[in-house]
Design a protein around this motif. Sequence first.
Motif, PDB file in Angstrom:
ATOM      1  N   ILE A 265       1.079  -1.210   0.146  1.00  0.00           N
ATOM      2  CA  ILE A 265       0.366   0.080   0.257  1.00  0.00           C
ATOM      3  C   ILE A 265       1.153   1.134   0.124  1.00  0.00           C
ATOM      4  O   ILE A 265       1.362   1.287   0.860  1.00  0.00           O
ATOM      5  N   ILE A 266       0.869   1.730  -0.758  1.00  0.00           N
ATOM      6  CA  ILE A 266       1.634   3.681  -1.003  1.00  0.00           C
ATOM      7  C   ILE A 266       0.376   4.862  -1.068  1.00  0.00           C
ATOM      8  O   ILE A 266      -0.845   4.604  -1.067  1.00  0.00           O
ATOM      9  N   LEU A 267       0.092   5.147   0.691  1.00  0.00           N
ATOM     10  CA  LEU A 267      -0.668   6.339   1.305  1.00  0.00           C
ATOM     11  C   LEU A 267      -0.241   7.539   0.663  1.00  0.00           C
ATOM     12  O   LEU A 267       1.330   7.699   1.377  1.00  0.00           O
ATOM     13  N   TRP A 268      -0.804   8.548  -0.022  1.00  0.00           N
ATOM     14  CA  TRP A 268      -0.649   9.676  -0.173  1.00  0.00           C
ATOM     15  C   TRP A 268      -1.009  10.472   1.515  1.00  0.00           C
ATOM     16  O   TRP A 268      -2.808  10.185   1.373  1.00  0.00           O
ATOM     17  N   TRP A 269      -0.123  10.759   2.409  1.00  0.00           N
ATOM     18  CA  TRP A 269      -0.099  11.167   3.258  1.00  0.00           C
ATOM     19  C   TRP A 269      -1.219  12.875   3.147  1.00  0.00           C
ATOM     20  O   TRP A 269      -1.725  12.712   4.252  1.00  0.00           O
ATOM     21  N   THR A 270      -0.191  13.422   2.325  1.00  0.00           N
ATOM     22  CA  THR A 270      -1.044  14.517   2.010  1.00  0.00           C
ATOM     23  C   THR A 270      -2.008  14.215   0.619  1.00  0.00           C
ATOM     24  O   THR A 270      -1.434  13.532   0.096  1.00  0.00           O
ATOM     25  N   GLU A 271      -2.893  14.513   0.634  1.00  0.00           N
ATOM     26  CA  GLU A 271      -3.492  14.371  -0.450  1.00  0.00           C
ATOM     27  C   GLU A 271      -3.670  14.810  -1.621  1.00  0.00           C
ATOM     28  O   GLU A 271      -3.525  16.404  -1.916  1.00  0.00           O
TER      29      GLU A 271
ATOM     30  N   LYS B 193       6.135  -0.722 -10.922  1.00  0.00           N
ATOM     31  CA  LYS B 193       7.797  -1.467 -11.251  1.00  0.00           C
ATOM     32  C   LYS B 193       7.547  -2.442 -12.041  1.00  0.00           C
ATOM     33  O   LYS B 193       6.356  -2.600 -12.653  1.00  0.00           O
ATOM     34  N   ASP B 194       7.221  -3.867 -11.273  1.00  0.00           N
ATOM     35  CA  ASP B 194       7.315  -4.808 -12.093  1.00  0.00           C
ATOM     36  C   ASP B 194       6.031  -5.644 -11.273  1.00  0.00           C
ATOM     37  O   ASP B 194       6.195  -6.956 -11.395  1.00  0.00           O
ATOM     38  N   LYS B 195       5.493  -4.678  -9.911  1.00  0.00           N
ATOM     39  CA  LYS B 195       4.578  -5.531  -9.678  1.00  0.00           C
ATOM     40  C   LYS B 195       2.980  -4.523  -9.347  1.00  0.00           C
ATOM     41  O   LYS B 195       3.011  -3.292 -10.299  1.00  0.00           O
ATOM     42  N   ARG B 196       1.747  -4.829  -8.296  1.00  0.00           N
ATOM     43  CA  ARG B 196       1.218  -3.474  -8.614  1.00  0.00           C
ATOM     44  C   ARG B 196       1.017  -3.435  -7.111  1.00  0.00           C
ATOM     45  O   ARG B 196       1.449  -4.109  -6.339  1.00  0.00           O
ATOM     46  N   CYS B 197       0.547  -2.386  -7.262  1.00  0.00           N
ATOM     47  CA  CYS B 197       0.502  -1.347  -5.410  1.00  0.00           C
ATOM     48  C   CYS B 197      -0.841  -0.853  -5.617  1.00  0.00           C
ATOM     49  O   CYS B 197      -1.200  -0.694  -6.474  1.00  0.00           O
ATOM     50  N   PHE B 198      -1.061  -1.219  -4.555  1.00  0.00           N
ATOM     51  CA  PHE B 198      -2.632  -0.182  -4.202  1.00  0.00           C
ATOM     52  C   PHE B 198      -2.711   1.378  -3.295  1.00  0.00           C
ATOM     53  O   PHE B 198      -2.109   1.743  -2.085  1.00  0.00           O
TER      54      PHE B 198
ATOM     55  N   THR C 204      -4.145  12.463  -4.914  1.00  0.00           N
ATOM     56  CA  THR C 204      -4.882  12.404  -6.340  1.00  0.00           C
ATOM     57  C   THR C 204      -6.580  12.715  -6.434  1.00  0.00           C
ATOM     58  O   THR C 204      -7.043  11.923  -7.045  1.00  0.00           O
ATOM     59  N   LEU C 205      -6.328  12.461  -4.976  1.00  0.00           N
ATOM     60  CA  LEU C 205      -8.202  11.983  -4.583  1.00  0.00           C
ATOM     61  C   LEU C 205      -9.132  11.077  -4.084  1.00  0.00           C
ATOM     62  O   LEU C 205      -9.871  10.574  -3.681  1.00  0.00           O
ATOM     63  N   GLU C 206      -8.171  10.245  -4.733  1.00  0.00           N
ATOM     64  CA  GLU C 206      -8.906   8.043  -4.590  1.00  0.00           C
ATOM     65  C   GLU C 206      -8.976   8.177  -3.469  1.00  0.00           C
ATOM     66  O   GLU C 206      -7.654   7.610  -3.243  1.00  0.00           O
ATOM     67  N   PRO C 207     -10.267   6.688  -3.888  1.00  0.00           N
ATOM     68  CA  PRO C 207      -9.952   5.949  -1.823  1.00  0.00           C
ATOM     69  C   PRO C 207      -9.110   5.289  -2.640  1.00  0.00           C
ATOM     70  O   PRO C 207      -8.474   4.243  -1.338  1.00  0.00           O
ATOM     71  N   GLY C 208      -8.745   4.548  -3.583  1.00  0.00           N
ATOM     72  CA  GLY C 208      -7.675   3.487  -3.548  1.00  0.00           C
ATOM     73  C   GLY C 208      -7.851   2.842  -4.883  1.00  0.00           C
ATOM     74  O   GLY C 208      -8.883   2.795  -5.630  1.00  0.00           O
ATOM     75  N   LYS C 209      -6.773   2.241  -5.367  1.00  0.00           N
ATOM     76  CA  LYS C 209      -6.298   1.893  -6.896  1.00  0.00           C
ATOM     77  C   LYS C 209      -5.426   1.119  -7.035  1.00  0.00           C
ATOM     78  O   LYS C 209      -4.302   1.727  -6.308  1.00  0.00           O
ATOM     79  N   SER C 210      -5.338   0.168  -7.919  1.00  0.00           N
ATOM     80  CA  SER C 210      -4.566  -0.841  -7.699  1.00  0.00           C
ATOM     81  C   SER C 210      -3.876  -0.513  -9.375  1.00  0.00           C
ATOM     82  O   SER C 210      -4.017  -0.267 -10.267  1.00  0.00           O
ATOM     83  N   ARG C 211      -2.325   0.070  -9.092  1.00  0.00           N
ATOM     84  CA  ARG C 211      -1.387   0.504 -10.359  1.00  0.00           C
ATOM     85  C   ARG C 211      -0.935  -0.399 -10.439  1.00  0.00           C
ATOM     86  O   ARG C 211       0.231  -0.835  -9.288  1.00  0.00           O
ATOM     87  N   SER C 212       0.161  -0.707 -11.879  1.00  0.00           N
ATOM     88  CA  SER C 212       1.293  -1.156 -11.570  1.00  0.00           C
ATOM     89  C   SER C 212       2.367   0.002 -11.240  1.00  0.00           C
ATOM     90  O   SER C 212       2.524   0.621 -11.393  1.00  0.00           O
TER      91      SER C 212
END
Length: 323
Positions: A91-97, A109-114, A99-107
């Motif tokens: 999980i990668i959390l934007w501590w300061t808002e 590097k070579d894996k997925r992150c939330f 993207t304003l997205e509640p949560g999204k899986s994105r690539s």
Amino acid sequence: MRLERLFCKRRFFKCFAVFILLFMAWMFISFMMTINDEDFPDDVVYDIFIDETQDDHPHVPLDQEIMEEAARKKSEKRYGSVENVDPPDPIILWWTEFTLEPGKSRSCKDKRCFFTNNRAFKSHKNLRAFMFYGTDFSPNDLPLPRQKHHEWALLHEESPKNNYLVCHEEALNLFNHTSTFRRESDFPITTQHLHSLKWLESDVYTKTISQKNRYQQQDGLAPVMFVQSDCDPPSDRDTFVKLLMKHVKVDSYGSCLHNKHLSHPIEKPLEGMAHKDFYELISRYKFALSMENAVCKDYITEKFWRPLMVGTVPIAFGSPALH
Ligand SMILES: *[C@@H]1O[C@H](CO)[C@@H](O)[C@H](O)[C@H]1NC(C)=O
């Protein structure tokens, strides 16, 4: 007779004064005794003071904790509860808002992150990184305590003037990854406003010198133009422009030293600055003042690239790295 009377009088006063004194002393002593013995029994007096020997006195929340709790509640209200959300990816959390997205899986590097803006994920076991937007970064609002596996990342694309803290080594050392205008950062964005070299080679807007002379003679344009929306910034560019104006005619379109109006549709700084009419306007001038609001290494914005793209000479003041 007279003497006798006087004597009596004096004695009377003396007796009276002694009596009053004794009476007051008695009142005072009995008052003190009442305080000690009745109104304030020992244990009550004791409770008024902080008992440092006692371990279990109630925990007083610090400002930091109150603020954090409020921010977490606000975040949960905006992005929803995370009770039933359990992303398996890091999980990668934007501590300061950001993207304003509640949560999204994105690539990633070579894996997925939330990726999420929801602070409720702060204590999730998969949390790997906190991201901070430089301008909103505040030492009073940090995801503490910092865990060993928590990496912090900084994105600072705006002027150093927006947050002086990130100009300091001590602040920068907090981050494991940085993306700033400085070329030494991990993901430098020094040239983010120069979309490609092709832009510099394009002659869509370019005017010849004789065309530019005609704009000066027929339309009364000055040889130099200046656009800005931020008056009296740390770079103190206005002082320079004011002095220059004593010697050379300058068309100043911004809110400071204003002497010329931008016409529709480019009068609004945010929407107008990337408009083709704005490029056309700059291209009619021989020179454009490209002065940043802060002088900082590698801080180069569209103020510099824009005139270059349309064939106008930028008079640059900003990053010392500009040649
Ligand atoms: C991230 O930076 C902090 C602070 O400089 C440091 O203590 C920590 O070891 C770093 N973590 C990684 C994974 O490099």
